[in-house]
Design an enzyme around this catalytic site. Structure first.
Site, short mmCIF file in Angstrom:
data_model
loop_
_atom_site.label_atom_id
_atom_site.label_comp_id
_atom_site.label_asym_id
_atom_site.label_seq_id
_atom_site.Cartn_x
_atom_site.Cartn_y
_atom_site.Cartn_z
N CYS A 168 0.97 -1.36 -0.06
CA CYS A 168 -0.11 0.12 0.02
C CYS A 168 0.82 1.33 -0.03
O CYS A 168 0.45 2.46 -0.23
CB CYS A 168 -0.97 0.03 1.23
SG CYS A 168 -2.23 -1.17 1.20
N PHE A 219 -10.00 -5.59 -0.61
CA PHE A 219 -9.09 -4.95 -1.88
C PHE A 219 -9.61 -5.19 -3.20
O PHE A 219 -10.40 -5.84 -3.34
CB PHE A 219 -7.68 -5.91 -1.69
CG PHE A 219 -7.07 -5.81 -0.52
CD1 PHE A 219 -6.39 -4.37 -0.10
CD2 PHE A 219 -6.57 -6.91 0.59
CE1 PHE A 219 -5.89 -4.26 0.97
CE2 PHE A 219 -6.22 -6.70 1.71
CZ PHE A 219 -5.60 -5.27 1.92
N HIS A 309 -4.16 7.58 2.12
CA HIS A 309 -4.35 6.45 1.58
C HIS A 309 -5.35 5.65 2.36
O HIS A 309 -5.22 5.57 3.56
CB HIS A 309 -3.03 5.50 1.60
CG HIS A 309 -3.35 4.15 1.18
ND1 HIS A 309 -3.89 3.51 0.02
CD2 HIS A 309 -3.35 3.01 2.12
CE1 HIS A 309 -4.14 2.35 0.38
NE2 HIS A 309 -3.64 1.98 1.51
N ASN A 342 -9.78 -0.76 -1.57
CA ASN A 342 -8.40 -0.42 -1.08
C ASN A 342 -7.65 -1.19 -2.13
O ASN A 342 -7.38 -2.23 -2.31
CB ASN A 342 -7.86 -1.03 0.27
CG ASN A 342 -6.38 -0.90 0.52
OD1 ASN A 342 -5.68 -0.50 -0.32
ND2 ASN A 342 -6.01 -1.26 1.82
C1 WCA Z 1 -13.36 -2.58 8.29
C2 WCA Z 1 -12.70 -3.12 9.48
C3 WCA Z 1 -12.05 -4.38 8.99
C4 WCA Z 1 -13.57 -3.53 10.49
O1 WCA Z 1 -14.31 -2.36 11.02
P1 WCA Z 1 -14.07 -2.34 12.79
O2 WCA Z 1 -14.90 -1.03 13.05
O3 WCA Z 1 -12.90 -2.48 13.19
O4 WCA Z 1 -15.47 -3.32 13.07
P2 WCA Z 1 -15.12 -4.52 14.35
O5 WCA Z 1 -14.28 -4.08 15.46
O6 WCA Z 1 -16.55 -4.68 14.66
O7 WCA Z 1 -14.62 -5.46 13.57
C5 WCA Z 1 -15.53 -6.54 12.58
C6 WCA Z 1 -14.66 -7.41 12.35
O8 WCA Z 1 -13.28 -7.28 11.63
C7 WCA Z 1 -12.37 -8.11 12.14
N1 WCA Z 1 -11.00 -7.53 12.10
C8 WCA Z 1 -10.64 -6.38 12.27
N2 WCA Z 1 -9.17 -6.32 11.83
C9 WCA Z 1 -9.08 -7.49 11.34
C10 WCA Z 1 -7.73 -7.80 11.03
N3 WCA Z 1 -6.70 -7.06 10.83
N4 WCA Z 1 -7.70 -9.15 10.63
C11 WCA Z 1 -8.62 -9.94 10.39
N5 WCA Z 1 -9.88 -9.33 11.17
C12 WCA Z 1 -9.91 -8.19 11.43
C13 WCA Z 1 -12.61 -8.18 13.62
O9 WCA Z 1 -11.77 -9.07 14.35
C14 WCA Z 1 -14.33 -8.24 13.66
O10 WCA Z 1 -14.46 -9.89 13.47
P3 WCA Z 1 -15.71 -10.48 14.33
O11 WCA Z 1 -15.62 -10.19 15.72
O12 WCA Z 1 -15.56 -11.75 13.80
O13 WCA Z 1 -17.00 -9.33 13.75
C15 WCA Z 1 -11.54 -1.99 10.23
O14 WCA Z 1 -10.97 -2.65 11.24
C16 WCA Z 1 -10.53 -1.68 9.25
O15 WCA Z 1 -10.65 -0.80 8.61
N6 WCA Z 1 -9.43 -2.18 9.67
C17 WCA Z 1 -8.23 -1.81 8.91
C18 WCA Z 1 -7.62 -2.83 7.82
C19 WCA Z 1 -6.24 -2.60 7.43
O16 WCA Z 1 -5.34 -2.86 8.52
N7 WCA Z 1 -6.06 -2.17 6.41
C20 WCA Z 1 -4.69 -2.01 5.82
C21 WCA Z 1 -3.75 -3.13 5.50
S1 WCA Z 1 -3.21 -2.82 3.79
C22 WCA Z 1 -2.34 -4.27 3.45
O17 WCA Z 1 -1.61 -4.73 4.35
C23 WCA Z 1 -2.69 -4.86 2.02
C24 WCA Z 1 -2.18 -5.98 2.08
C25 WCA Z 1 -2.85 -6.44 0.69
C26 WCA Z 1 -3.01 -8.14 0.84
C27 WCA Z 1 -3.71 -8.44 -0.35
C28 WCA Z 1 -3.98 -7.69 -1.51
O18 WCA Z 1 -4.53 -8.33 -2.59
C29 WCA Z 1 -3.77 -6.32 -1.53
C30 WCA Z 1 -3.06 -6.05 -0.22
#
Ligand code: WCA
Length: 399
Positions: A168, A219, A309, A342
């Site tokens: 990213c 993504f 980003h 993303n």
């Molecule tokens: C939209 C999310 C994912 C959820 O919203 P939230 O407000 O945190 O909501 P919740 O706290 O209720 O979480 C919802 C669910 O998301 C899960 N979650 C929350 N982060 C996580 C987590 N990093 N892992 C895996 N579960 C999660 C969380 O555990 C939970 O699961 P569950 O309890 O079963 O409902 C939010 O956490 C968010 O925007 N997170 C940022 C994601 C992030 O770090 N992005 C940047 C990384 S960029 C990158 O590494 C690129 C790599 C890439 C790879 C492949 C490609 O093809 C292209 C690129």
């Protein structure tokens, strides 16, 4: 050297540009297949024959609902997936087929974005002196930069560089390198191209692998291109954003927070759920360092325009919160996240494009003075933060 007219120092000075590097044209492109986010869990579990994994489908649905994404575009449509059923199982050796498809699709998508950037720039493609290409979506030599140069008919003397697996922050890194090249080589015109297709990292859901579900939810595919050059030639070249200062920062002890690795079954990745908080805790330091280097202290973050980003909705929320930004400040980033997801390194170029459109619209409607100074930030594995201070010249108004 006989009658050399100048010292090496003078020659060097003459080789440098007078002014700062500037963005002179922007183009973007996406593949045709559009997936609606609210239909994605049904789609994904159907095409991967995983309907029985109801817990994981529930998790994907919850993530999609909170993602801030409305739709995404992908190269891997159902027809292509039917022809490559191994793509759904990351334990099968499908890398060859993925790289084969990506090797053609990645530069082709980049070429459509680049053609738009070149058209806006207004000069012939043969005037491009340098090419920087960034992608995580395939690895082969000669690589996507070579293919793109052919597709666009660039000069055989164009100086090419490819950045691989920067994830990213690939767009931010490429733009900083373009700035260095443009400012240090008088007359240089640098084409930055980022192109990402997620098929390299597409596979079916697996218990115990939440990163995979997260990735499938966030993504998307896209390409962005930017022409960068200093000392614009009037009236053909118009600077959209001047690049005032750029800085790369690595957050200590976060090496394992985001990782990407090419394996026999495609690209695997890990994304810690601490990423939004880690970024939130570190962005202000980067901004203070960047503006401090320009002699600007105690800047009011709400006096700036923002091209962040949109790695995920939570990342934007954390940054908005720690910087105390007004609601509308990250509107361009949230819009791009909503419309495209993303797209990794490419995304920040879409945000720049959206931002200049919004600035132009506001100026046309005489909605008051848009901020003159702004910031572009991109994040990725490392954890790496790319920060660039931008200045929007008056010519941007009315675009
Ligand atoms: C939209 C999310 C994912 C959820 O919203 P939230 O407000 O945190 O909501 P919740 O706290 O209720 O979480 C919802 C669910 O998301 C899960 N979650 C929350 N982060 C996580 C987590 N990093 N892992 C895996 N579960 C999660 C969380 O555990 C939970 O699961 P569950 O309890 O079963 O409902 C939010 O956490 C968010 O925007 N997170 C940022 C994601 C992030 O770090 N992005 C940047 C990384 S960029 C990158 O590494 C690129 C790599 C890439 C790879 C492949 C490609 O093809 C292209 C690129």
């Amino acid at each position: 050297m006989g009658s050399a007219p100048a010292t090496v120092r003078e020659m060097r000075r003459a080789q440098r540009a007078d002014g700062p590097a500037a963005v002179l044209g922007i183009g973007t492109a996406n593949p045709p297949t559009c997936l609606a986010q609210d239909e994605y869990p049904d789609y994904y579990f159907r095409v991967t024959n995983s309907e029985h994994l109801t817990d994981l489908k529930g998790k994907l649905t919850r993530i999609c609902n909170k993602s801030g994404i409305k739709q995404r575009f992908v190269h891997l449509d159902e027809q292509l997936l039917a022809a490559n059923p191994d793509f759904t199982d990351r334990t099968l050796p499908s890398l060859d087929a993925r790289v084969e498809i990506a090797s053609a699709a990645v530069p082709k998508l980049a070429a459509s974005a680049a053609a738009k950037a070149i058209a806006e720039w207004g000069r012939p493609a043969t005037h491009i002196t340098h090419l920087i290409f960034s992608t995580y979506s395939g690895a082969r030599a000669p690589s996507a930069d070579r293919r793109l140069a052919s597709l666009l008919g660039l000069s055989p003397t164009v100086s090419r560089t490819i950045l691989n697996l920067h994830g990213c922050y690939g767009g931010g890194r490429s733009l900083q390198l373009a700035k260095e090249l443009a400012e240090n080589n008088r007359g240089a015109r640098v084409l930055v191209a980022c192109s990402e297709i997620t098929l390299i990292a597409f596979y079916g859901p697996e218990g115990g692998c939440p990163d995979n579900i997260l990735g499938q939810a966030l993504f998307g595919d896209g390409a962005g291109a930017v022409i960068v050059g200093a000392d614009p030639v009037s009236p053909v070249e118009r600077p959209l954003f001047e690049m005032a200062f750029a800085l790369q920062t690595t957050i200590p002890e976060t090496e394992d927070a985001i990782s990407m690795q090419i394996n026999k079954g495609g690209m695997e990745y890990h994304i810690s759920n601490l990423v939004p908080r880690l970024l939130g805790c570190n962005v202000e330091r980067c901004l203070v360092d960047a503006f401090g280097a320009l002699g600007i202290h105690n800047a009011d973050w709400n006096d700036l325009f923002w091209a962040i980003h949109p790695g995920g909705r939570a990342i934007l929320d954390h940054i908005e919160g720690v910087l105390g930004l007004d609601d509308a400040k990250l509107a361009a980033s949230r819009h791009v996240l909503s419309e495209f997801g993303n797209m990794s390194g490419t995304t920040v170029i879409f945000v720049l494009d959206e931002l200049r459109r919004r600035r132009g619209r506001a100026a046309n409607l005489e909605e008051g003075q848009a901020p003159e100074w702004g910031v572009m930030m991109a994040f990725g594995p490392g954890i790496t933060i790319e920060t660039m201070v931008l200045h929007a010249p008056a010519t941007l108004e009315g675009i």
